[in-house]
Design a protein around this motif. Structure first.
Motif: not given
Length: 293
Positions: A52-62
């Protein structure tokens, strides 16, 4: 070797990621930075049927700094947190530890939350979460919850995270005013896993120590924190005070903490390293506490 066959999932939201994890259960693994997972896949130490690749999930890079904590999203890379001036100003311990994580190429891809979720006793960031009394923020099919660090780590590479849950962030608690921190580790080569590491936080109030805590890397199966307050509180930060605290750390490691030996270091050598590293970091942290007061 190459990974066993798996099905790749690329969810676009936390809800979608949780739905996939709920469907595949223990047959799934989460991919964020992949710096721990990919080698395990290649050596077939892990063989999930679903990735389950979550690299395209928005809002997790802050990265969010508040009065009480530094919150780090699940897609924040080690290098990004290391370079964050706002995070450094709020909690210098993060950068002090992160510069010891592997090599720049790995810090550019690896994630801090992923390192914590991997729960490797040789990893720096689980020990830092423990020292800061941090929490892991989790999303699951029943909603969100927070897991205190002491309840999160269950054993070597084992956490209380359920198969259908996703770690979306961690919060490192900020220290009180007048607290200085330091981190040091011993490795055969810089970037290798540490044979032993020590992080410490010392609080100085009105010229005397009012609190001190130490955490260890590569010493126990799960992160551990030792309160050095009984040996230090109420005394002036000085050489004699440090020796009392070092003795307390040595006694704990020899009596209550039981490091294991491996190909990198014997248990006795690890005990010696913990004693010496604690002796080094305490005056560093106290000096910084005086500067911060």
């Amino acid at each position: 070797m190459k990974p066993a066959p798996f099905e790749h999932h690329a969810p676009l939201s936390v809800e979608e990621a949780v739905a996939v994890l709920t469907e595949v259960g223990h047959d799934g693994k989460v991919l964020a930075g992949g710096q721990s997972l990919i080698p395990m896949l290649n050596m077939r130490l892990a063989s999930p049927a679903h990735l389950v690749d979550i690299n395209r999930v928005a809002g997790l890079d802050g990265i969010e700094v508040t009065n009480g904590a530094v919150r780090v999203g699940a897609l924040v890379r080690h290098a990004g947190l290391e370079r964050s001036e706002e995070a450094y100003a709020a909690l210098p311990l993060l950068r002090q530890a992160l510069v010891n994580v592997a090599h720049p190429a790995i810090r550019n891809r690896g994630t801090t939350v992923g390192s914590i979720a991997h729960a490797d006793a040789a990893g720096e960031m689980p020990a830092i979460l423990a020292l800061t009394e941090g929490v892991v923020e989790v999303a699951g099919p029943s909603g969100s919850r927070e897991i205190p660090w002491g309840d999160f780590f269950l054993g070597a590479l084992e956490t209380s995270l359920a198969a259908e849950e996703l770690a979306v962030a961690v919060r490192f608690r900020r220290f009180a005013v007048g607290t200085g921190t330091a981190f040091v580790e011993a490795a055969r080569r810089h970037g290798d896993y540490a044979m032993a590491g020590v992080g410490v936080a010392v609080t100085v109030t009105d010229g005397v120590v009012s609190g001190a805590r130490v955490s260890f890397v590569s010493v126990t199966d799960v992160p551990s924190v030792l309160d050095l307050g009984p040996a230090l509180v109420g005394v002036e930060p000085s050489g004699s005070a440090w020796e009392s605290a070092v003795d307390a750390a040595a006694e704990a490691v020899h009596g209550h903490v039981d490091p294991e030996g491996d190909i990198h270091a014997t248990a006795e050598y690890r005990r010696m390293l913990v004693t010496e590293l604690t002796r080094r970091v305490l005056p560093q942290a106290a000096h910084r506490a005086g500067a911060a007061a």
